[in-house]
Design an enzyme around this catalytic site. Structure first.
Site, PDB file in Angstrom:
ATOM      1  N   ASP A  15       0.883  -1.295   0.062  1.00 60.10           N
ATOM      2  CA  ASP A  15       0.041  -0.339   0.015  1.00 60.10           C
ATOM      3  C   ASP A  15       0.876   1.397  -0.077  1.00 60.10           C
ATOM      4  O   ASP A  15       0.462   2.243   0.767  1.00 60.10           O
ATOM      5  CB  ASP A  15      -0.912  -0.037   1.118  1.00 60.10           C
ATOM      6  CG  ASP A  15      -1.747  -1.017   1.161  1.00 60.10           C
ATOM      7  OD1 ASP A  15      -1.789  -2.033   0.255  1.00 60.10           O
ATOM      8  OD2 ASP A  15      -2.912  -1.159   2.096  1.00 60.10           O
ATOM      9  N   LYS A 101      -7.051  -5.023  -2.934  1.00 58.85           N
ATOM     10  CA  LYS A 101      -8.005  -5.328  -1.512  1.00 58.85           C
ATOM     11  C   LYS A 101      -8.689  -4.318  -1.031  1.00 58.85           C
ATOM     12  O   LYS A 101      -8.460  -3.087  -1.459  1.00 58.85           O
ATOM     13  CB  LYS A 101      -7.084  -5.844  -0.676  1.00 58.85           C
ATOM     14  CG  LYS A 101      -6.003  -4.852  -0.005  1.00 58.85           C
ATOM     15  CD  LYS A 101      -4.975  -5.330   0.854  1.00 58.85           C
ATOM     16  CE  LYS A 101      -4.141  -4.344   1.545  1.00 58.85           C
ATOM     17  NZ  LYS A 101      -4.533  -3.108   2.135  1.00 58.85           N
ATOM     18  N   CYS A 140      -1.790  -2.330   7.846  1.00 58.74           N
ATOM     19  CA  CYS A 140      -1.784  -3.466   6.822  1.00 58.74           C
ATOM     20  C   CYS A 140      -0.458  -3.983   6.500  1.00 58.74           C
ATOM     21  O   CYS A 140      -0.598  -5.077   5.997  1.00 58.74           O
ATOM     22  CB  CYS A 140      -2.265  -2.523   5.429  1.00 58.74           C
ATOM     23  SG  CYS A 140      -3.895  -2.138   5.244  1.00 58.74           S
TER      24      CYS A 140
END
Ligand SMILES: [Zn+2]
Length: 186
Positions: A15, A101, A140
């Site tokens: 990310d 995701k 994350c």
């Protein structure tokens, strides 16, 4: 930096998107400072012809994780917006494997392993060991590293290639990961 990348390794970048960098909707302080570090690791991976995996938070409008919907986060990483794009200095190889995701309406996915097929994809490529970096350390990245261990991969967290939203939470995340067998790498 460590030069011990070898066959059976992969780089997993979590990310590194504009919304998680300074100026973004959910910007992590100094989040962008990990980009040059990651670029060095990417270059190493390419030298050794190792696969690079990159996950991205990829939410539909009105996602349940957003505060307007009662979720914990401000709106961020909405699909096809500039905030959801990878940091423009991140030198992802053309053949990087992209993992999206958070696109589901019924749940959020912090981990790049959560119902994405990533573990299967890694097994298929003979990957035994993962080098992990990205944002944010206690969200994350932690979820991804813990799941990587759960799935049986040797897992190394590149500490210079991750940043926390909150310093204390970041420390706790490191402890949790270490307790789960994640190797903390400088
Ligand atoms: Zn999200």
């Amino acid at each position: 930096m460590n030069k011990q990348l070898q066959t059976g390794d992969a780089l997993l970048i979590v990310d590194v998107q504009n919304d998680f960098c300074p100026g973004g909707k959910l910007g992590v302080e100094d989040g962008d400072t990990i980009v040059p570090v990651l670029n060095q690791w990417i270059a190493q991976a390419e030298t050794h012809q190792l696969p690079v995996f990159a996950s991205r938070d990829w939410h539909p409008l009105g996602h349940l994780s957003f505060s307007e919907q009662g979720g914990p986060w401000p709106e961020h990483c909405v699909q096809d917006t500039p905030g959801a794009a990878f940091h423009s200095d991140l030198q992802l190889p053309k053949n990087s494997i992209l993992i999206s995701k958070g696109a589901r309406f019924d749940k959020d996915q912090y981990s790049a392993f959560d119902d994405t097929g990533l573990a299967e994809e890694l097994h298929k490529r003979g990957i035994k060991r993962l080098w992990v970096g990205g944002l944010a350390q206690e969200v994350c990245v932690q979820a991804t590293a813990l799941d990587a261990r759960e799935a049986g991969f040797e897992t190394l967290l590149i500490q210079k290639a991750t940043r926390a939203i909150d310093a204390k939470d970041g420390e706790q995340a490191l402890k949790k990961m270490r307790d789960a067998g994640v190797i903390l790498q400088d």
